[in-house]
Design a protein around this motif. Sequence first.
Motif, mmCIF file in Angstrom:
data_model
loop_
_atom_site.group_PDB
_atom_site.id
_atom_site.type_symbol
_atom_site.label_atom_id
_atom_site.label_comp_id
_atom_site.label_asym_id
_atom_site.label_seq_id
_atom_site.Cartn_x
_atom_site.Cartn_y
_atom_site.Cartn_z
ATOM 1 N N UNK A 194 39.055 117.291 72.512
ATOM 2 C CA UNK A 194 38.338 116.054 72.803
ATOM 3 C C UNK A 194 39.351 114.926 72.954
ATOM 4 N N UNK A 195 39.310 114.267 74.104
ATOM 5 C CA UNK A 195 40.208 113.155 74.406
ATOM 6 C C UNK A 195 39.587 111.870 73.856
ATOM 7 N N UNK A 196 40.175 111.322 72.817
ATOM 8 C CA UNK A 196 39.655 110.113 72.159
ATOM 9 C C UNK A 196 39.604 108.914 73.105
ATOM 10 N N UNK A 197 40.498 108.877 74.068
ATOM 11 C CA UNK A 197 40.541 107.758 75.010
ATOM 12 C C UNK A 197 39.334 107.760 75.955
ATOM 13 N N UNK A 198 38.813 108.938 76.262
ATOM 14 C CA UNK A 198 37.694 109.043 77.199
ATOM 15 C C UNK A 198 36.335 109.105 76.512
ATOM 16 N N UNK A 199 36.315 109.407 75.234
ATOM 17 C CA UNK A 199 35.056 109.535 74.495
ATOM 18 C C UNK A 199 34.365 108.177 74.400
ATOM 19 N N UNK A 200 33.081 108.148 74.732
ATOM 20 C CA UNK A 200 32.292 106.910 74.659
ATOM 21 C C UNK A 200 31.457 106.836 73.387
ATOM 22 N N UNK A 201 31.440 107.925 72.617
ATOM 23 C CA UNK A 201 30.663 107.944 71.378
ATOM 24 C C UNK A 201 29.181 108.154 71.586
ATOM 25 N N UNK A 202 28.789 108.735 72.716
ATOM 26 C CA UNK A 202 27.364 108.925 73.016
ATOM 27 C C UNK A 202 26.686 109.917 72.065
ATOM 28 N N UNK A 203 27.452 110.876 71.528
ATOM 29 C CA UNK A 203 26.914 111.830 70.558
ATOM 30 C C UNK A 203 26.269 113.063 71.136
ATOM 31 N N UNK A 204 26.254 113.207 72.455
ATOM 32 C CA UNK A 204 25.619 114.390 73.056
ATOM 33 C C UNK A 204 26.331 115.678 72.651
ATOM 34 N N UNK A 205 27.639 115.632 72.516
ATOM 35 C CA UNK A 205 28.394 116.824 72.113
ATOM 36 C C UNK A 205 28.087 117.190 70.660
ATOM 37 N N UNK A 206 27.916 116.187 69.827
ATOM 38 C CA UNK A 206 27.596 116.409 68.412
ATOM 39 C C UNK A 206 26.274 117.162 68.302
ATOM 40 N N UNK A 207 25.294 116.725 69.066
ATOM 41 C CA UNK A 207 23.976 117.362 69.051
ATOM 42 C C UNK A 207 24.011 118.774 69.635
ATOM 43 N N UNK A 208 24.871 119.003 70.617
ATOM 44 C CA UNK A 208 24.910 120.283 71.319
ATOM 45 C C UNK A 208 25.656 121.385 70.577
ATOM 46 N N UNK A 209 26.578 121.044 69.713
ATOM 47 C CA UNK A 209 27.426 122.041 69.051
ATOM 48 C C UNK A 209 26.606 122.915 68.100
ATOM 49 N N UNK A 210 26.468 124.213 68.413
ATOM 50 C CA UNK A 210 25.669 125.092 67.552
ATOM 51 C C UNK A 210 26.330 125.375 66.198
ATOM 52 N N UNK A 211 27.635 125.151 66.119
ATOM 53 C CA UNK A 211 28.346 125.384 64.868
ATOM 54 C C UNK A 211 28.457 124.155 64.000
ATOM 55 N N UNK A 212 27.894 123.040 64.455
ATOM 56 C CA UNK A 212 27.947 121.783 63.719
ATOM 57 C C UNK A 212 29.402 121.383 63.416
ATOM 58 N N UNK A 213 30.282 121.620 64.380
ATOM 59 C CA UNK A 213 31.712 121.379 64.184
ATOM 60 C C UNK A 213 32.174 120.014 64.666
ATOM 61 N N UNK A 214 31.414 119.381 65.557
ATOM 62 C CA UNK A 214 31.825 118.098 66.117
ATOM 63 C C UNK A 214 31.147 116.975 65.343
ATOM 64 N N UNK A 215 31.946 116.032 64.904
ATOM 65 C CA UNK A 215 31.456 114.887 64.140
ATOM 66 C C UNK A 215 32.066 113.618 64.716
ATOM 67 N N UNK A 216 31.412 112.492 64.482
ATOM 68 C CA UNK A 216 31.973 111.204 64.871
ATOM 69 C C UNK A 216 32.769 110.637 63.702
ATOM 70 N N UNK A 217 33.885 109.969 64.018
ATOM 71 C CA UNK A 217 34.675 109.326 62.969
ATOM 72 C C UNK A 217 34.146 107.908 62.721
ATOM 73 N N UNK A 218 34.821 107.149 61.920
ATOM 74 C CA UNK A 218 34.363 105.800 61.566
ATOM 75 C C UNK A 218 34.323 104.855 62.768
ATOM 76 N N UNK A 219 35.049 105.198 63.841
ATOM 77 C CA UNK A 219 35.034 104.400 65.064
ATOM 78 C C UNK A 219 33.952 104.860 66.041
ATOM 79 N N UNK A 220 33.208 105.916 65.664
ATOM 80 C CA UNK A 220 32.161 106.446 66.533
ATOM 81 C C UNK A 220 32.669 107.396 67.596
ATOM 82 N N UNK A 221 33.921 107.846 67.465
ATOM 83 C CA UNK A 221 34.536 108.754 68.434
ATOM 84 C C UNK A 221 34.395 110.187 67.934
#
Length: 113
Positions: free
Chosen positions: A5-32
Amino acid sequence: MSVRIDREKCTGCGRCVEACPGNLIKKDSDGIAGIRHERDCWGCASCLKECRFGAIQYFLGADIGGRGAVLSVKKMADAAHCVAADEYLLWQVTDLRGNSREIRVNPREANRY
């Protein structure tokens, strides 16, 4: 690891977080978005399919013919064909030398071949 995941391109929309079946993707304190435990990634590409900003790159390993290339997806409008932005995808494959190839896909026609 099969996903980056490229932090520079991430907008923090959260679609990837919702899609991950392994619950592996999380947002950090900056929403990235970030992968909590990269070694646990299944390589299912669910997050890649949901990211519309090209922030997620999927590693195409040699075992599937990728020889180290990466794949990313962006959602775009195609004014020439009057396809709305939510219907048009640009799949970009970049090899180890930085050479890129783009594949334009209208998901409505993806299974027409």
